[in-house]
Design an enzyme around this catalytic site. Structure first.
Site: not given
Ligand code: GCV
Length: 731
Positions: A334, A413, A441
Site C-alpha cells: 500500500e 483484508d 473496519e
Molecule cells: C494500516 C487495510 C486498511 C488500512 C491498513 C491496512 C493494513 O488496507 O484499510 O487502513 O493500514 O489494511 O493492514 O496495513
C-alpha cells in the site's frame, strides 16, 4: 368538569404507591460510562457476598516486583469493591491468607507444593494448601505475570458469582505471543479507529497525561495480553528519532506494572530518513542518546552500514526501555517502501532488524500483507488473494528465529467472510502469528453490532489438513504443529480516548474475546459472550440472555444484509469502508473484485479455469473448494463465478438468496431494537440509551444496505425477486 370516581382515585394512588415501593426496593442502577469495561467489580448483594465469606482477610506477597505489587493492589481493591471487605497485606506468612508468589518463592515456605503439571511462562495455578498450619488460598505461577493473570482470573470468578470453594485450577496460555496492535498516528489520529483520538499521542508528541494508557494496560493484562504495539503499521519514521524514544519510554513505564511489553511499528526506510524528520520534542528525563545512528544514503537491508544503523538504534531503545518487545514491519505494501527497492526479499529486511534485536531478546513481526494494489483488473487471472502466499511461501526457512510472519486471517483484508489464508499451511520452518482485526473496519465500524468471536473461532478451528493430518489454524499459529519457538496472536484493537474505549460499549466484547481466544482458543463463543456480559452488565438473567443472544447473532445478521455468499462486504472500498458501494470494488487495481456482470457474480479462483488461487491450499482443502458440488454456499462467490440462476445447496438460486438474505438481515437488525428495549430499567440508563440509539440507527442502516445491494444486483441481473420486493411493483 368530569368528576373522577373515588374508586379510580384510590386505585391510581395505590398503583403509584406500589411503583414507588418497588422502585425503592430494587437496587439502584448506578450510572456507568463503560470506562471500567469488564473490570467493573460491582458490589455483590449481601446474599451473593455470603458465599465468599471463607475468603481469607489477608494477602501475603512473597517476592517484590512491579507486577507482583500490581497483583496485590488489584486483589485488595477489587475484593473490597465487590465484597465490601478490606484485605490487609503483608510480606510475612502466618495465619489464613491469600498467598501471591511464583512457584520458586513459594517453595521457600512450602517445599512440597507441586503443580499438577509444569507451568509455562504466564500460566497460573490457583489452589489451596496449609501453610504453617493455616489454610491458605494460593495463586502461583512460573513468573510474576502469571501471578497477576491468576489474580484477574480469581476476581473474574467472584464477579461472575462462580464458587471458589475447593478451587484447584491450572491455566496455561495457548501461545506465548498475545499482542495487540494500535494503528495510532503521532498526530493523535487513529487509522481505522472508532473510539476517539489516541491514548498515546497528541500533536506529534507522547501525551503528558498517560492515565488512560495505564488503564488500557490493566484491561489488557486482565485478559492475558502481554504486548502492545503503540503506533500505526503505516509508521511515521519519526517514531525512531532519539527524542521520540525518550518520550515512548514513558508509555513503557505505565505498561510495565501490568506486564505489557511495548513495541513499535517501524518504517523500513528509517536508516535513510531518521535524523532528518522533524518530531516535536518533550522534556526528557533520561540522558541524551549515547550512540546516535546517523542517517544514511540507503536502507538496503544487505548493506553493512544499514545493519550497523539498526544495531545502534536498537541498543539505544533498550538502554531506555530494557523490557522493549520488538518491531512490527509493514513494507512493500500500500505504498510503503520495502526491500524490493533494492531487489531484496522480506526475509532480508526482517533479518537485518531481527539481528539487532536478538541480543536483547526482541522480536520482529513482519506482516505478510504485501500485495500490489495496481493490479490490472482486465486480466481475469490476476488475483490479490494469492499475494501473501506467493511472496512468503518461497521464503520459508529464510527468516531468523526471532522473526514472526504476521498473517491476516484471510487472504484479502478483514472482510465479513473470507476463507482462511493458505499461507498458514505454507510456512513450516517459519514462526507465524495470526492477525485478527478487533476494530470493525469492514464490519460496521462499531456503529453496528458485529461480535467477531464466532468468525474468529471458525478461522482458528479451520483444519488446514497439512500432510493429511488434523492441523487447525490455532495449532499452527500457536507453534504446536511445526514446533516453532515463538508464535501466537496479534489483534488490531485501536481503542481511543472515548470513555468506553471503542466507541460502543458492546464492541468491547470483541477486545475481551480476542484476549480470551488468544489465551484459550478452545473456549466457545457462548462462554466468552457470557463471561463478558456478566462482567460488563451484571448477572440479571434477562440482561445476560438478551445481550448474549444479540452478540452471538450479530455477525450473521451483519453478513446477511451486507455481503452474501463470500462475495465480500460489498462496502465502499475506495472510500470509507462502511457504506454500501459494490461498484467501487471493480475496475480498479485494489483487487477486491467480485466480478459481478450481467450474467453472473463471483471470482473464479479455481485451478481448472480460474486464477489458480485454490492451488495454494493443501490437497484436501483444494478438493473442498475446487468444485461447485463441494464448495460451501457461504464461500461460493469467493471461489467461483456463477450465473445468478445457479442453484445453491440450499436449493435457492444465487439471486434469490441475495434478495432473501438482505431482507432477512434487515429484519433481524430491526428486531435488535425491541430486544434491547426489554432491558430498560435492568441496566444503567446511560448505557441503555446509548446502545438503544445505536440499534435504532443500525435498523435504518440495514435497510439502506438491503436496498442498495438488492437494487444494484437487480440492475445488473435483470432478474426480479420472486417475492416481489425488488424489481417489480409491490402488489
Ligand atoms: C494500516 C487495510 C486498511 C488500512 C491498513 C491496512 C493494513 O488496507 O484499510 O487502513 O493500514 O489494511 O493492514 O496495513
Amino acid at each position: 368538569m368530569r368528576s373522577v370516581r373515588p374508586t379510580n382515585v384510590l386505585l391510581n394512588a395505590l398503583a403509584v404507591a406500589a411503583l414507588v415501593f418497588t422502585t425503592s426496593l430494587s437496587p439502584p442502577v448506578a450510572a456507568e460510562t463503560g470506562a471500567e469495561a469488564w473490570l467493573r467489580y460491582a458490589p455483590l448483594s449481601p446474599h451473593a457476598a455470603k458465599s465468599y465469606k471463607q475468603l481469607p482477610g489477608k494477602i501475603v506477597v512473597l517476592g517484590d516486583s512491579f507486577v507482583l505489587r500490581t497483583a496485590q493492589q488489584e486483589l485488595a481493591r477489587d475484593v473490597a469493591k465487590m465484597l465490601g471487605r478490606p484485605l490487609t497485606s503483608s510480606g510475612v506468612p502466618g495465619g489464613k491468607a491469600i498467598v501471591l508468589a511464583t512457584l520458586d518463592e513459594i517453595h521457600a515456605i512450602l517445599p512440597t507444593l507441586q503443580a499438577p503439571q509444569g507451568l509455562k511462562a504466564d500460566g497460573y495455578w490457583i489452589t489451596t494448601a496449609r501453610v504453617r498450619g493455616a489454610e491458605c488460598l494460593i495463586i502461583t505461577a512460573s513468573n510474576d505475570r502469571g501471578v497477576l493473570y491468576g489474580v484477574f482470573a480469581f476476581l473474574s470468578k467472584i464477579a461472575r458469582g462462580e464458587s471458589i470453594k475447593k478451587i484447584n485450577e491450572l491455566q496455561q496460555p495457548y501461545a506465548p505471543i498475545r499482542w495487540v496492535n494500535q494503528w495510532d498516528n503521532l498526530d493523535g489520529r487513529i487509522e481505522r479507529g472508532y473510539g476517539g483520538p489516541s491514548i498515546f499521542f497528541l500533536n506529534g508528541k507522547v501525551r503528558d497525561d498517560l492515565t488512560r494508557a495505564g488503564q488500557y494496560a490493566r484491561l489488557l493484562a486482565s485478559i492475558g495480553i502481554n504486548g502492545c504495539t503503540i503506533n500505526n503499521v503505516n509508521a511515521a519514521p519519526g517514531i525512531l528519532e532519539d527524542d521520540f524514544i525518550s518520550q515512548v519510554r514513558r508509555i513503557a513505564a505505565v505498561f510495565r506494572p501490568w506486564g505489557v511489553q511495548l513495541s513499535l511499528s517501524v518504517d523500513l526506510s528509517s536508516p535513510k530518513v531518521v535524523g532528518s524528520t522533524h518530531v516535536a520534542t518533550a522534556a526528557s528525563a533520561v540522558q541524551p542518546a549515547q550512540s546516535v545512528a546517523e542517517p544514511l544514503d540507503t536502507f538496503d537491508p544487505l548493506d553493512p552500514r544499514v545493519a550497523d544503523w539498526w544495531r545502534k538504534k536498537v541498543n539505544e531503545i533498550y538502554r531506555q526501555i530494557p523490557d522493549f518487545g520488538g518491531f512490527v514491519v509493514k513494507a512493500d505494501s500500500e505504498g510503503r517502501l520495502g526491500p524490493s527497492t533494492y531487489g531484496r526479499t522480506p526475509a532480508d529486511a526482517a533479518n537485518v532488524i531481527a539481528r539487532a534485536l536478538k541480543p536483547h531478546g526482541g522480536i520482529v513481526f513482519y506482516r505478510a500483507f504485501v500485495y500490489n494494489h495496481h493490479l490490472d483488473w482486465h486480466d481475469l487471472k490476476n488475483d490479490r488473494a494469492k499475494a501473501a502466499y506467493d511472496n512468503f511461501h518461497p521464503l520459508d526457512g529464510a527468516f531468523d528465529e526471532n522473526v514472526i510472519v504476521q498473517i491476516k486471517n484471510g487472504p484479502i483484508d478483514f472482510q465479513v467472510r473470507e476463507p482462511v489464508s493458505p499461507l498458514f499451511a505454507g510456512l513450516r520452518r517459519t514462526n507465524e502469528a495470526v492477525e485478527l482485526q478487533i476494530t470493525q473496519e469492514y464490519t460496521g465500524q462499531q456503529r453496528q453490532l458485529c461480535f467477531l468471536v464466532p468468525m474468529w473461532k471458525e478461522v482458528l478451528d479451520f483444519d488446514m489438513r497439512i500432510d493429511g493430518n488434523s492441523t487447525p489454524v490455532k495449532d499452527i499459529v500457536s507453534g504446536r504443529v511445526f514446533h516453532r519457538p515463538v508464535a501466537g496472536f496479534a489483534g488490531v484493537a485501536n481503542v481511543g480516548m472515548e470513555a468506553n474505549w471503542m466507541g460502543s460499549p458492546l464492541a468491547m466484547a470483541n477486545l475481551y474475546g480476542f484476549g480470551r481466544l488468544a489465551w484459550d482458543p478452545s473456549l466457545s463463543s457462548e462462554t466468552i459472550a457470557d463471561e463478558w456480559t456478566r462482567l460488563s452488565f451484571g448477572r440479571d438473567l434477562l440482561v445476560v440472555k438478551t445481550i448474549n443472544d444479540l452478540q452471538l447473532n450479530s455477525w450473521h445478521v451483519y453478513e446477511n444484509y451486507t455481503g452474501p455468499l463470500g462475495a465480500g462486504t460489498l462496502t465502499n472500498i475506495t472510500g470509507n469502508h462502511y457504506d454500501p458501494g459494490p461498484e467501487s470494488s471493480e475496475e480498479n487495481g485494489w483487487g477486491q473484485w467480485h466480478r459481478a456482470d450481467h450474467q453472473g457474480i463471483g471470482m473464479d479462483r479455481t485451478v481448472a479455469t480460474g486464477t489458480d488461487y485454490i492451488a495454494q491450499y493443501t490437497p484436501e482443502v483444494q478438493k473442498l473448494y475446487e468444485t461447485l458440488a463441494s464448495c460451501p454456499d457461504n464461500l461460493l462467490l469467493f471461489f467461483h463465478h456463477v450465473p445468478y440462476t445457479y442453484a445453491l445447496h440450499s436449493g435457492k438460486t444465487v439471486i434469490q438468496h441475495v434478495y432473501d438474505s438482505h431482507y432477512e438481515g434487515a429484519e433481524q437488525a430491526g428486531d435488535f431494537v425491541p430486544q434491547w428495549k426489554a432491558l430498560r430499567g435492568h441496566i444503567d440508563d446511560e448505557r441503555y440509551r446509548d446502545i438503544l440509539a445505536r440499534f435504532e440507527y443500525q435498523a435504518t442502516e440495514a435497510v439502506v444496505w438491503r436496498d442498495a445491494i438488492c437494487n444494484w444486483i437487480y440492475r445488473l441481473s435483470g432478474i426480479p425477486d420472486q417475492k416481489g420486493r425488488v424489481g417489480s411493483p409491490q402488489p
